[in-house]
Design an enzyme around this catalytic site. Sequence first.
Site, PDB file in Angstrom:
ATOM      1  NE  ARG A 132      -2.696   0.206   3.465  1.00 60.28           N
ATOM      2  CZ  ARG A 132      -2.243   0.832   4.354  1.00 60.28           C
ATOM      3  NH1 ARG A 132      -1.897   2.146   4.536  1.00 60.28           N
ATOM      4  NH2 ARG A 132      -1.825   0.206   5.583  1.00 60.28           N
ATOM      5  CE1 TYR A 166     -14.992  13.278 -16.817  1.00 59.23           C
ATOM      6  CE2 TYR A 166     -13.761  13.069 -14.940  1.00 59.23           C
ATOM      7  CZ  TYR A 166     -14.531  12.365 -15.602  1.00 59.23           C
ATOM      8  OH  TYR A 166     -14.667  11.150 -15.644  1.00 59.23           O
ATOM      9  CG  ASP A 207      -7.857  17.663 -15.411  1.00 65.66           C
ATOM     10  OD1 ASP A 207      -6.739  16.922 -16.084  1.00 65.66           O
ATOM     11  OD2 ASP A 207      -8.912  17.151 -14.786  1.00 65.66           O
ATOM     12  CE  LYS A 226      -9.850  10.210 -19.874  1.00 67.39           C
ATOM     13  NZ  LYS A 226     -10.893   9.539 -19.511  1.00 67.39           N
TER      14      LYS A 226
END
Length: 368
Positions: A50, A102, A171, A196
Amino acid sequence: MDAQGKERFAKLLHHRAGALEKGAPVAPPIVSATTYHLPEVEGASHVYGRMSMPTWDAVEAQLGILEDAPCVAFPSGMAAISAALFATLTDRKKLIIPADGYYVTRVLSAEFLAAYGVEVIEVPTAGIEVADVSGGAVVFIETPSNPGLDCCDISLIAQRVRTAGGLLIVDNTTMTPLLQRPLDLGADMVVAADTKAPGGHSDILFGHVATRDVDLAARVRNWRKLSGATPGAFEAWLLHRGIETLEVRLERMCASAQIIAERLADHPTVQNLRYPGLPGDPSHAIAKRQMAGFGFLIGFELASAEQAEAFLSACPYITQTTSFGGTHSAGERRARWGDPVAPGFIRLSVGVEPVEPLWAAIKAALDG
């Protein structure tokens, strides 16, 4: 991409070479171990899955070369966005986000951050340059915006936000650090969905946060550890492989998008065309100043939702999907997700297909 960017990408392709021993694999191995040999904890390179994994290390090193900044990997773009917001909205309780960005960022802000006492203010991308950023706000922008492709001046906003004691998060999903460099333009933090174009093959979810602020980077990394928002080793390996062809894919995608946008501008059924590479586009001047390319996304409207759906169904070289940046050209009618766009608005992501067959298919579907 400028000479410095090309040098950076060449370095990226060979970033593992210096540490390779004779007979070692050139491609990073997939290491999915969650536990590690720990007769002593102090000095261990890895402790628990983790917290870190060797395969994350390899892709974070790649991303760090691209961003010229430390990067923290996440299992999706939204996980990266969440980490950036939760790491900064502690003593800061004012968040400015794009009203036309977004939509999931807006939903997260409205349904969760506002409930925790954060004042969420939505401002259209075109108006953020003059928005009230006083009070040490966290300002979150997309440029170009998704899906409308409006641009705003990162340097100007960064200066205004810094003067007001705030933080700027950008972003940069639509551009990648090859086409736009928000940290160099003054942003405090960058988030991106590597799902993407960096992944590029529509087969992984991934994201990252980049910042040159040591304290912010530590908070983001700690958020990942405590929240458990950790990427998988296989996904990290796939992203590492995808990034190695990012530059050549972007070159084809952006060149094709420019040609297709210019031709769409002359088609009688196309309305309100948006592409920053067109000299007449409202965002062209800003895009030319702060971007190394105009991207692979095109926005345009057809007369109705029915006409838009018919076009998408008729074009064999447009995959009807909700993502972008992959090798296949993809399109969708964005109003179905609640974006503030016209019913016939289409977001087109241009892929790596040879441009002439792609355009012929698009034109035939529009003519039909």
